[in-house]
Scaffold this motif. Structure first.
Motif, mmCIF file in Angstrom:
data_model
loop_
_atom_site.group_PDB
_atom_site.id
_atom_site.type_symbol
_atom_site.label_atom_id
_atom_site.label_comp_id
_atom_site.label_asym_id
_atom_site.label_seq_id
_atom_site.Cartn_x
_atom_site.Cartn_y
_atom_site.Cartn_z
ATOM 1 N N UNK A 1 1.609 -3.275 6.169
ATOM 2 C CA UNK A 1 1.445 -2.371 7.313
ATOM 3 C C UNK A 1 -0.025 -2.089 7.608
ATOM 4 N N UNK B 1 -5.168 1.026 -6.549
ATOM 5 C CA UNK B 1 -6.410 0.256 -6.529
ATOM 6 C C UNK B 1 -7.296 0.601 -7.720
ATOM 7 N N UNK C 1 -1.696 3.645 -0.910
ATOM 8 C CA UNK C 1 -0.421 4.351 -0.783
ATOM 9 C C UNK C 1 0.185 4.802 -2.122
ATOM 10 N N UNK D 1 -6.539 -3.820 1.930
ATOM 11 C CA UNK D 1 -5.488 -3.944 0.909
ATOM 12 C C UNK D 1 -5.070 -2.592 0.365
ATOM 13 N N UNK D 2 -4.855 -1.626 1.264
ATOM 14 C CA UNK D 2 -4.589 -0.281 0.780
ATOM 15 C C UNK D 2 -3.119 0.126 0.831
ATOM 16 N N UNK D 3 -2.296 -0.582 1.625
ATOM 17 C CA UNK D 3 -0.899 -0.158 1.657
ATOM 18 C C UNK D 3 -0.135 -0.647 0.424
ATOM 19 N N UNK D 4 -0.643 -1.703 -0.185
ATOM 20 C CA UNK D 4 -0.108 -2.257 -1.445
ATOM 21 C C UNK D 4 1.331 -2.755 -1.308
ATOM 22 N N UNK E 1 1.065 6.342 9.063
ATOM 23 C CA UNK E 1 1.130 5.959 7.646
ATOM 24 C C UNK E 1 -0.266 5.869 7.027
ATOM 25 N N UNK E 2 -1.308 6.187 7.787
ATOM 26 C CA UNK E 2 -2.690 6.115 7.298
ATOM 27 C C UNK E 2 -3.085 4.678 6.921
ATOM 28 N N UNK E 3 -2.840 3.754 7.860
ATOM 29 C CA UNK E 3 -3.213 2.354 7.622
ATOM 30 C C UNK E 3 -4.696 2.120 7.917
#
Lengths: 241, 562
Positions: A33, B539, B498, A43-46, A141-143
């Motif tokens: 997302x 992370x 997340x 690469x933060x939504x994991x 969702x803070x993407x």
């Protein structure tokens, strides 16, 4: 070209190919997302984490490059447990009804939309402070994509930013001024990259609410009369048909 | 207010001047008014929205007016067990205040703080710029001048790093030199190549005391060999792991020891600039470090052509502003660079892409403090204490229910039981030891007899690198303790990825439900899933370890989680 194995299927891809693209080339898929091919990948939504044999940590498919001989699992028990948990937590906190990329995955894992009853939901009032867009951060969702495209990934406008932190992170303007009081040039880029319907053309929003194009003529007059940037005078809900 | 005048000193610093500029405004005005934020943006050439973004990220900057004096009551694990939460509530009631809201006169404001690193003096509080404890009652918070200056007890069988500590005031440069201080630097600069310095540190087997336990010499090699100039060395003085206060005690008593180590690190990797990133809540250490830097400059240990050699080195002192995550090395770089403290994706690692994207060595304060000894006495002397895989001594922060909480310098290889006896024994009946901080694990009373070494710790999943030992007797409420740990991670998560952003919140919510007897049948599984997702998916180390303590509690005390 490098040869890698994805879920038992061997594929050849150019060196440097993102695992995400390689996976999709095999006809497979992983949810994502926060990824957008034209924006910096964080690469933060994991959600796109996959298992690479011999690696101690799961790898985000959006930024991991294919290397010769890699053996990748996109649906191992470890991957699925993380993915299902992330999607469940997301559905608890955020209204995902318009998150087109995530809906198939929610259905696949049978994740109920539990946000309404969940105490840990993020809740915000709808922001309708300008004639162009509405912002419904219940769906956010803070993407980071809107902030990125407004800043150095495209526009260099810096109208919006991340504020707060942790679970209470939000997208904000400078000291929460209404959008017309910010440097926003209403280019629409942020709306174009929003994956969840949190940012929306106001016209689209009003049509969804049951208004007709004739109503917009009246609204234009109202907008002109309202003194932006405080345009709180207009609340669509009051004139619902 | 004339913002231009206040901001003038930062005008040439660009974005890296953001945190110092915000500190200056916060100190002057008690908050960051929008006009000041705009002035900062204009002076440093940064978009105004990003200045606001920073103000809302760091807890010690405020986007609304505060009061002349802010009382921050510690709610860390040990203070919480010793009445910290009660103290906070009493203080609010006494002054008829809402948490985080100033009184009408703008005189006082009271809020909760994460562990302040004064665990040996629980319950502790920060009033204005000073740390105080133990605070006898809420009224004392409003007369901080009457509170005693806490001096942390320092003891232990070997005194390499803590020689002469504790002290009421820090060792001056002259006093440090009289103890053999700066002899290692002088010897290295005159007689040893940078490579030899690195080899000595490698031969000593020193590894990091900040948490990750990475071999120090190897890290230095990587950075020395990495292409790209300039290179940087950074002292991580952002000590904020709950229950940990060793770096504070070292810097309060002997700031030059760490500084000498930092200069040596700079020499060893070919850096000309170093940074010290000091935890925001350790405001009282700022003048101490400033003074030590001035002394070192005066004596020619910093600056151009140090001691007549062609090695030049300068050190910049930075202050954090209330964010645990900035102890994570890449988040710390971002913070110095004037950004929100978001951890970066790794790889690439700091040794090739660190501060300002350049090859960087970042070491914990205690790690750096070991370096002068190694170079002065040699690797063999360093290995005279400790074990093969964990050579040297370690500073243990022991707090909670022991007779003499404090800092204990002891060789690796002793057992927890040895250390507890050293601290005068457990007061009451031992319930559990929380080892490694909030990111650590609970140990049962019958698991105290293994040697504290890296290898033994790893086998048990118990982090030994920080040396954090919090002791709780049978009278302490485990549920309240677990909730305070969960709340800590929820409040300190940066929110970038997340798993941590959502998971720390869910962990707290689920625990609350369980402990209030409102748990649903699936909640236990759910909690285990959340901890798993944080551990596997986050992370950085904050998210990866945010569920460790709760996970260990679920194993030890399953009945609490029904």
């Amino acid at each position: 070209m490098v040869r890698i194995r994805i879920d038992g299927q061997e594929v050849s891809v150019p060196a440097g190919t993102r695992l995400l693209d390689a996976i999709r080339q095999t006809g497979g898929d992983v949810p994502t997302v926060c990824y957008h091919p034209h924006l910096t990948a964080n690469a933060l939504c994991r959600l796109c984490l996959v298992e690479v044999e011999g690696w101690s940590r799961l790898a985000p498919a959006c930024v991991t490059q294919a290397q010769e001989g890699m053996v990748v699992h996109t649906a191992s028990p470890r991957v699925e447990r993380v993915r299902r948990t992330l999607l469940t937590m997301l559905a608890d906190a955020v209204d995902l009804h318009e998150a087109a990329d995530l809906q198939p995955w929610l259905q696949r894992y049978g994740i109920a939309e539990t946000r309404e009853e969940h105490a840990g939901a993020r809740r915000f009032p709808l922001i309708d402070d300008n004639p162009m867009y509405v912002r419904d951060y219940n769906k956010c969702v803070l993407c980071w994509k809107c902030v990125q495209i407004c800043a150095t990934d495209a526009q260099y406008t810096f109208a919006i930013t991340l504020a707060g932190r942790g679970f209470d992170t939000r997208i904000a303007t400078f000291y929460e001024v209404p959008l017309p009081g910010s440097p926003c040039v209403f280019c629409g880029q942020c709306v174009s990259v929003c994956p969840t319907g949190a940012l929306k053309s106001r016209r689209e929003y009003l049509l969804e609410q049951g208004y007709t194009p004739e109503d917009f003529v009246h609204f234009a007059a109202w907008d002109a009369a309202a003194v932006h940037p405080t345009a709180t005078a207009f609340r669509p809900g009051e004139r619902r048909k | 207010m004339d913002w231009q005048e206040i901001l003038a000193p930062f005008a040439d610093q660009g974005r890296a001047g953001l945190l110092p500029a915000l500190h200056a405004v916060q100190q002057q005005a008690g908050w960051i008014p929008p006009e000041a934020a705009t002035a900062i943006a204009r002076t440093l050439h940064v978009p105004p929205a990003e200045v606001y973004s920073l103000v809302t990220f760091y807890h010690m900057f405020y986007d609304r007016p505060t009061a002349r004096r802010i009382v921050r009551v510690c709610t860390g694990p040990v203070c919480q067990a010793h009445g910290g939460q009660q103290l906070l509530e009493d203080a609010l009631r006494l002054r008829n205040l809402e948490e985080g809201q100033p009184d009408e006169a703008g005189e006082w404001m009271v809020e909760a703080a994460p562990c302040l690193g004064l665990c040996s003096h629980a319950p502790a509080a920060m009033v204005g710029e000073g740390l105080y404890g133990p605070v006898p009652d809420a009224s004392a918070l409003f007369q901080p001048e009457a509170l005693p200056q806490p001096v942390t007890h320092v003891a232990g069988p070997v005194r390499r790093l803590t020689q002469g500590l504790p002290r009421q005031r820090p060792l001056s440069l002259g006093e440090y030199q009289a103890q053999g201080g700066y002899a290692a630097l002088e010897q290295a600069l005159r007689h040893l190549s940078p490579e030899t310095v690195r080899n000595q540190v490698k031969a000593a087997g020193l590894w990091g005391r900040g948490g990750a336990a990475f071999p120090t010499g190897l890290k230095w090699d990587y950075a020395a060999q990495a292409p790209g100039q300039p290179k940087y060395v950074v002292a991580n003085a952002d000590e904020s792991e709950p229950g940990t206060f060793k770096d504070r005690v070292l810097l309060e008593g002997n700031p030059h020891l760490m500084l000498e180590g930092l200069i040596l690190a700079g020499y060893a990797i070919g850096a000309r600039e170093g940074y010290i990133y000091l935890r925001g809540e350790y405001t009282h250490l700022y003048p101490i470090l400033q003074h030590a830097l001035a002394e070192a400059r005066e004596a020619g240990y910093l600056g151009q052509g140090i001691l007549g050699t062609d090695f030049s080195f300068e050190v910049h002192l930075y202050r954090g502003a209330g964010a645990y995550v900035c102890g994570e090395e890449t988040a710390l770089f971002e913070s110095i660079e004037g950004k929100r403290g978001y951890p970066r994706l790794k790889p690439p690692y700091p040794t090739t892409h660190g501060l300002f994207g350049k090859p960087t060595v970042i070491n914990n304060v205690e790690t750096l403090a070991n370096v002068p000894f190694i170079l002065r006495e040699g690797p063999d002397a360093f290995r005279a204490y400790g074990t093969e895989d964990s050579p040297g001594t370690k500073l243990f922060s022991i707090s909670g229910d022991v007779a003499r909480p404090g800092i204990y310098e002891a060789p690796f290889g002793l057992t927890l039981r040895d250390l507890l006896e050293m601290a005068g024994g457990v007061q009451g009946t031992l319930q559990t030891v929380l080892m490694g901080g909030a990111a650590g694990v609970f140990l049962p009373p019958d698991d105290l007899d293994w040697p504290l070494t890296l290898d033994q710790g790893r086998r048990r999943g118990a982090p030994v690198a920080t040396g954090t030992i919090m002791v709780f007797n049978q009278d302490r409420d485990l549920k309240a303790l677990l909730l305070s740990i969960a709340r800590f991670f929820m409040e300190e998560s940066c929110g970038k990825c997340f798993p941590c952003q959502l998971g720390t919140r869910q962990q707290y919510d689920l625990l609350q439900r369980m402990f209030q007897g409102r748990a649903e049948a699936r909640d236990r599984t759910r909690l285990a899933d959340v901890i798993f997702a944080m551990h596997e998916g986050s992370i950085c180390g904050l998210g990866q370890t945010a569920g460790l303590a709760v996970q260990s509690a679920m194993q030890l005390w399953p009945h609490l989680f029904r």
